[in-house]
Motif scaffolding. Sequence first.
Motif, PDB file in Angstrom:
ATOM      1  N   ALA A  43       0.833  -1.206   0.000  1.00 15.92           N
ATOM      2  CA  ALA A  43       0.000   0.000   0.000  1.00 15.92           C
ATOM      3  C   ALA A  43       0.863   1.250   0.000  1.00 15.92           C
ATOM      4  N   GLU A  44       1.960   1.219   0.762  1.00 16.37           N
ATOM      5  CA  GLU A  44       2.869   2.365   0.809  1.00 16.37           C
ATOM      6  C   GLU A  44       3.494   2.618  -0.560  1.00 16.37           C
ATOM      7  N   ILE A  45       3.894   1.555  -1.241  1.00 16.80           N
ATOM      8  CA  ILE A  45       4.506   1.699  -2.568  1.00 16.80           C
ATOM      9  C   ILE A  45       3.478   2.236  -3.570  1.00 16.80           C
ATOM     10  N   LEU A  46       2.268   1.696  -3.538  1.00 17.63           N
ATOM     11  CA  LEU A  46       1.220   2.152  -4.454  1.00 17.63           C
ATOM     12  C   LEU A  46       0.872   3.615  -4.218  1.00 17.63           C
ATOM     13  N   LEU A  47       0.879   4.035  -2.968  1.00 14.89           N
ATOM     14  CA  LEU A  47       0.609   5.437  -2.656  1.00 14.89           C
ATOM     15  C   LEU A  47       1.716   6.354  -3.153  1.00 14.89           C
ATOM     16  N   ALA A  48       2.960   5.889  -3.033  1.00 13.96           N
ATOM     17  CA  ALA A  48       4.108   6.742  -3.342  1.00 13.96           C
ATOM     18  C   ALA A  48       4.505   6.706  -4.812  1.00 13.96           C
ATOM     19  N   ALA A  49       4.090   5.649  -5.514  1.00  9.81           N
ATOM     20  CA  ALA A  49       4.498   5.497  -6.907  1.00  9.81           C
ATOM     21  C   ALA A  49       3.837   6.552  -7.787  1.00  9.81           C
ATOM     22  N   ASP A  50       4.504   6.889  -8.867  1.00  8.40           N
ATOM     23  CA  ASP A  50       4.016   7.943  -9.757  1.00  8.40           C
ATOM     24  C   ASP A  50       3.161   7.334 -10.857  1.00  8.40           C
ATOM     25  N   GLY A  51       1.972   7.843 -11.040  1.00 10.56           N
ATOM     26  CA  GLY A  51       1.117   7.378 -12.133  1.00 10.56           C
ATOM     27  C   GLY A  51      -0.269   6.978 -11.672  1.00 10.56           C
ATOM     28  N   ASP A  52      -1.264   7.305 -12.492  1.00 10.95           N
ATOM     29  CA  ASP A  52      -2.653   6.985 -12.172  1.00 10.95           C
ATOM     30  C   ASP A  52      -2.922   5.494 -12.020  1.00 10.95           C
ATOM     31  N   PRO A  53      -2.273   4.609 -12.802  1.00 11.85           N
ATOM     32  CA  PRO A  53      -2.578   3.176 -12.638  1.00 11.85           C
ATOM     33  C   PRO A  53      -2.357   2.669 -11.215  1.00 11.85           C
TER      34      PRO A  53
END
Length: 297
Positions: A43-53
């Motif tokens: 969840a932390e990675i998905l929140l911090a990652a760049d991009g709408d997907p």
Amino acid sequence: ALLARACAGDRTCLAACRAFRPGVSLPTLQASLADPVRRTTAAEILLAADGDPFREALLAAVRADEAVRVVAMLHAQETVSESRSSRFLVAALCDEGLSSSATAALASTPVRRLRRGLSEALRRGAAGVVAFLASRSGEAAARDLLVAALAHDEVRAEAGRALLAKGDLRALRPLLRGGSREDCEALAALPSDVRRRELSKALGAPATRAAALRAIGHEDASLWRDVVPWLKDARLRGEALAAIARTGVDRAIPYLIPYVSKSEEGREARMALVALAGEDFGEEARDWKAWWRAQTN
């Protein structure tokens, strides 16, 4: 391997995971959300990652899984100063099933810090965002954004009601120009004396006259004399008849009687008279006149 080491607490690997490309890492991250050991890091990675997907994938998981929702909302709340976390929470506000959780997560965040994301969401007329702003209408930034929301038909009434409840009269003209039933009902948020004053002004302006007639209710009984002249305007007569009926002022009865007839409009006048008189004397004006003379003699 990077994800496994990140889940074990390796911050360097966690930083590397944030640079994943969606096509390469998204399926792995989505699968990791179902793993209690890896869920928080994923969840932390998905929140911090760049991009709408990434954000859309996390939103979908949050909708479907309460455990993911708790983890994601908590981390987003802790990192709300980061633009990607705030964008996630604003996106959640726009989701009917997530808006209450997002509102709670944003409870201690000043609206001014969320202005950009909220402005973007409002351009889509997001009802959840307007509800959030209404709950925070004590903040000047929230009221400014609610003013912007007045441009959207589907949320104008809610935004206007919140503004008027705070005494912000910037909502008046948009509500009156909108003129829908919901827009007119929103004017009830005004104090009675202010409402009557503003409706009286609106009756004097062609652009807002019909909406003002639509908005007049029992609490605006003192405006009945302002409404009577508009019985002569065929385009506004129906609204004027209904407005006078809602005031409940029986002194207006003799002004309505001439419009009673067998036509559709005549029936509207008759129904307005029934509302005021509490009796029905039919579709002939002369019968109503005879009754009124008997009342006044």
